[in-house]
Design an enzyme around this catalytic site. Structure first.
Site, PDB file in Angstrom:
ATOM      1  N   SER A 200      -2.952   1.160   4.403  1.00  0.00           N
ATOM      2  CA  SER A 200      -4.080   1.675   3.635  1.00  0.00           C
ATOM      3  C   SER A 200      -4.653   2.910   4.341  1.00  0.00           C
ATOM      4  CB  SER A 200      -5.122   0.578   3.441  1.00  0.00           C
ATOM      5  OG  SER A 200      -6.029   0.924   2.422  1.00  0.00           O
TER       6      SER A 200
ATOM      7  N   ASP B 202       0.512  -1.685  -6.642  1.00  0.00           N
ATOM      8  CA  ASP B 202      -0.659  -1.223  -5.909  1.00  0.00           C
ATOM      9  C   ASP B 202      -1.304  -0.094  -6.704  1.00  0.00           C
ATOM     10  OD1 ASP B 202      -2.570  -0.350  -4.171  1.00  0.00           O
ATOM     11  OD2 ASP B 202      -1.240  -0.110  -2.454  1.00  0.00           O
TER      12      ASP B 202
ATOM     13  N   HIS C 129      -1.391  -4.125  -3.007  1.00  0.00           N
ATOM     14  CA  HIS C 129      -1.755  -3.462  -1.751  1.00  0.00           C
ATOM     15  C   HIS C 129      -1.374  -4.330  -0.554  1.00  0.00           C
ATOM     16  CE1 HIS C 129      -3.760  -0.057   0.000  1.00  0.00           C
ATOM     17  NE2 HIS C 129      -4.681  -0.773   0.625  1.00  0.00           N
TER      18      HIS C 129
END
Length: 702
Positions: free
Chosen positions: A562, A645, A677
């Site tokens: 991320s 995602d 994610h």
């Protein structure tokens, strides 16, 4: 990247750096020793990915009415079926043998404790079983099942949620004569959340009469409003609550639609009166996240968590209290330089215990409830736990302390008793003790250095089993996501520091700018400065530990997901030869295309400053844009990307991989089409681990 969102008084950090031979050297922080619960076995092996997933995952489900019994859940992953099986267990809080409470195939979770009867959810229905004896009895048989259930205090009503079709976004709903079509049609934003496209259905709370499993006609208390409650994408039962008298319900909702919805975090707490059908906004004028409503045990005071700023999902989280009769309210933590994770009331109505990150861990704090809200006196706040562990939640108060859940970097979640007098933790559950007895220990140390701006920078350092300082080890810089997420003593089943170290790597995990636990200013400093001081903090941390004789400077790697994945991409263009390997999972590569495809725009607007066409944000989309530094990429890089995602959409990983390939950089793409994610499938997670460590073997172990 969504804040989903885990040392304090015991970490006596002094701001002076120890001097040695005229040079600044890192502080080796002396921290209280926490006694290991398991003696090391003679036959031990380093933690492996498979053994990691064989650990039981413990959840605290509730306490018996007298506080003597803990009901907890254990989920065990079954490799062949690629799924988890969860069952409930009961154990005496003060010590004793655990007994299995449920054994049906599936997953059970406790709903409510009524004397010796446990009400629990199983396959969308309410079941009942007595703690002492008796068989499981299915109470409800509600069509389509029940979600986020709350039974009223008097047991006469039930509150739950279900989705309601309100917008014909999906073609079979818009064109009934084309039932086999598969098309989505939108006129505004909010067209997808996290990993799901918006099909025109909205979560709504429903209320109905309830009589020992018999549910009357359910009423949608939000009628035809195109809003979500529980909130999307992560809201659950904590967004719903009963008033103590059972005459009204509270629900959390962001009453905004479409493009306005995608750019705001302004949730409010609403009260719905059962008799009149009237809805009242209890937090009107409070513009950030308002959530987790609750009441004192005596029902006289309402509390909730609140953030101040609309659009800032990682804002300081405060505890508010309000007298429902007078309407007088008070921010109990306004004067405190921290942010709250969760809270619970003391049984005597005099205190609130809360959990919050502090200096590399997550600990318990307490505050006294003011005698009179009108004088606006702010309570004294005191940290009451300390140690190299995280308190991940408070289950409830018992006679001598609090029942809590806790982790360490080397131990998965278990349930503990926190004793008020001794200020110590003692284990209640020991689900994974036998497994850990076969796992080689990994040493964890705190380390403090000076950042480039002169401030103290704290890191956790995790060493391989049987660490030998006369040898040289490959070393990994761990880049945390968030970006305002804490690197504490948490335990992950993917980014697991013990697992990383067990494969022969030293791991350094800095608490760089943007992490909670070091004051509000430190936490806020990363916003609109993604490629600035936080990246310098990472470089400072790896440069400092690389001075140690046991670190092989020719075998340094950087890994992260991320914002951590963004950090890896950014470092790949600015690291000036420090690293020999990179791994990025669902990282942001091109800030322009990311802004154009991510779904919760409030996050991008606050943290990046806004859209790329606004010249005020030029630095974000140029200097702090990893894709603008690709001409300097020359280091092997592994890229993971989830197909579902929508927070960091698929284009980010594909663009980065394509750039690396065209640059002639050794690179690999691992595409996970069914993952979002995160990586939630057990077998896919095993592939992830094999590719992760295989890549490190190729690029750092040689």
């Amino acid at each position: 990247m969504h804040k989903i969102t885990w040392i304090g008084a015991f970490l006596l950090i002094n701001n002076m750096v120890i001097a040695q031979e005229g040079k600044e050297v890192p502080q080796k922080v002396d921290r209280p020793k926490v006694e290991n619960r398991v003696r090391r076995s003679v036959n031990v092996e380093p933690l492996s990915p498979k053994k990691l997933w064989e650990l039981g995952r413990v959840t605290a489900e509730g306490l018996s009415k007298d506080g003597s019994q803990l009901i907890y859940g254990v989920s065990n992953y079954q490799f062949e079926e690629n799924k988890s099986e969860k069952n409930l267990f009961v154990i005496p809080v003060n010590g004793g043998e655990a007994k299995q409470f449920t054994s049906e195939a599936g997953s059970e979770s406790v709903l409510k404790v009524e004397g010796d009867d446990i009400l629990y959810m199983f396959k969308g229905q309410i079941w009942k079983k007595n703690l002492k004896d008796g068989n499981s009895i299915q109470l409800t048989n509600y069509e389509d099942g029940l979600e986020n259930v709350k039974i009223s205090p008097d047991g006469k009503h039930i509150l739950f949620s279900k989705s309601v079709l309100l917008k014909p976004y999906y073609s079979p709903n818009k064109y009934e004569d084309l039932p086999k079509s598969n098309v989505y049609i939108y006129d505004n934003l909010d067209y997808r959340h996290w990993d799901t496209w918006n099909d025109g259905k909205f979560n709504h709370p429903f209320v109905a009469t309830y009589d020992n499993g018999k549910i009357g006609e359910a009423k949608d208390i939000m009628a035809a409003e195109p809003y979500y409650s529980p909130t999307m994408p992560f809201g659950g039962a904590e967004d719903l609550a009963w008033a103590p008298d059972g005459k009204s319900v509270l629900y959390v909702c962001k009453k905004k639609f479409g493009t306005e919805y995608a750019q705001s975090t302004n949730t409010d707490i609403y009260r719905y009166d059962l008799a009149s059908g009237k809805t009242t906004n209890l937090t009107e004028g409070m513009n950030g996240y308002d959530n987790t409503p609750g009441f004192s045990p005596d029902g006289k005071m309402m509390t909730w968590l609140s953030m101040k700023t609309d659009g800032y999902e990682a804002d300081k989280n405060d505890i508010y209290i309000q007298d429902p009769v007078s309407g007088q309210k008070l921010n109990l933590t306004a004067h405190w330089d921290g942010t709250v994770n969760s809270y619970t009331w003391s049984k005597d109505n005099k205190k609130i215990y809360f959990v919050a990150p502090t200096k590399g861990t997550v600990q318990i704090f307490e505050l006294q409830i003011p005698a009179n809200l009108k004088n606006m006196s702010l309570p004294n706040i005191k940290q009451i736990s300390s140690g190299d562990f995280d308190i991940t939640g408070i289950v409830g108060e018992v006679k001598d302390g609090l029942v809590v859940t806790s982790t360490k970097m080397t131990r998965a979640t278990e349930v503990f008793m926190f004793n008020f007098k001794s200020k110590s933790l003692s284990p209640i559950t020991k689900v994974n003790d036998q497994m850990y007895a076969t796992v080689a220990d990994t040493k964890v140390e705190a380390r403090i250095i000076k950042a480039t701006d002169g401030l103290d920078l704290f890191s956790w350092v995790i060493y391989p089993p049987d660490f030998d300082p006369t040898k040289k080890y490959p070393t990994l810089l761990f880049c945390q996501g968030g970006p305002q997420s804490a690197t504490t003593q948490s335990y992950s089943f993917r980014w697991n520091f013990q697992l990383l170290a067990s494969q022969g790597y030293i791991v350094i995990a800095p608490n760089r700018r943007g992490m909670p636990g070091w004051g509000v200013k430190w936490n806020e400093q990363i916003s609109k400065d993604w490629g600035g001081q936080a990246i310098q903090d990472y470089l400072s941390a790896i440069d400092d530990i690389a001075k140690e004789s046991y670190v092989d400077k020719d075998r340094l790697g950087a890994v992260g997901a991320s914002y951590g994945g963004y950090s890896v991409f950014q470092l790949a263009g600015v690291h000036e030869g420090r690293f020999k390997s990179f791994i990025s999972h669902c990282g942001l590569f091109d800030m322009k295309s990311w802004y154009g495809t991510t779904e919760e725009l409030f996050f991008a607007n606050h943290d990046l400053g806004g859209p790329y066409w606004d010249k005020a944000n030029e630095k974000t989309y140029t200097e702090f844009n990893p894709s603008n530094h690709v001409e300097k990429w020359d280091t092997p890089i592994l890229i993971f990307q989830g197909g579902k995602d929508y927070r960091v959409p698929i284009g980010q990983g594909l663009e980065a991989f394509q750039a690396a390939q065209l640059r002639g950089v050794k690179s690999r793409l691992v595409y996970l089409p069914d993952e979002n994610h995160w990586v939630l499938s057990g077998q896919s997670a095993q592939v992830w681990q094999r590719e992760f460590f295989g890549w490190l073997d190729e690029t750092l172990k040689k």
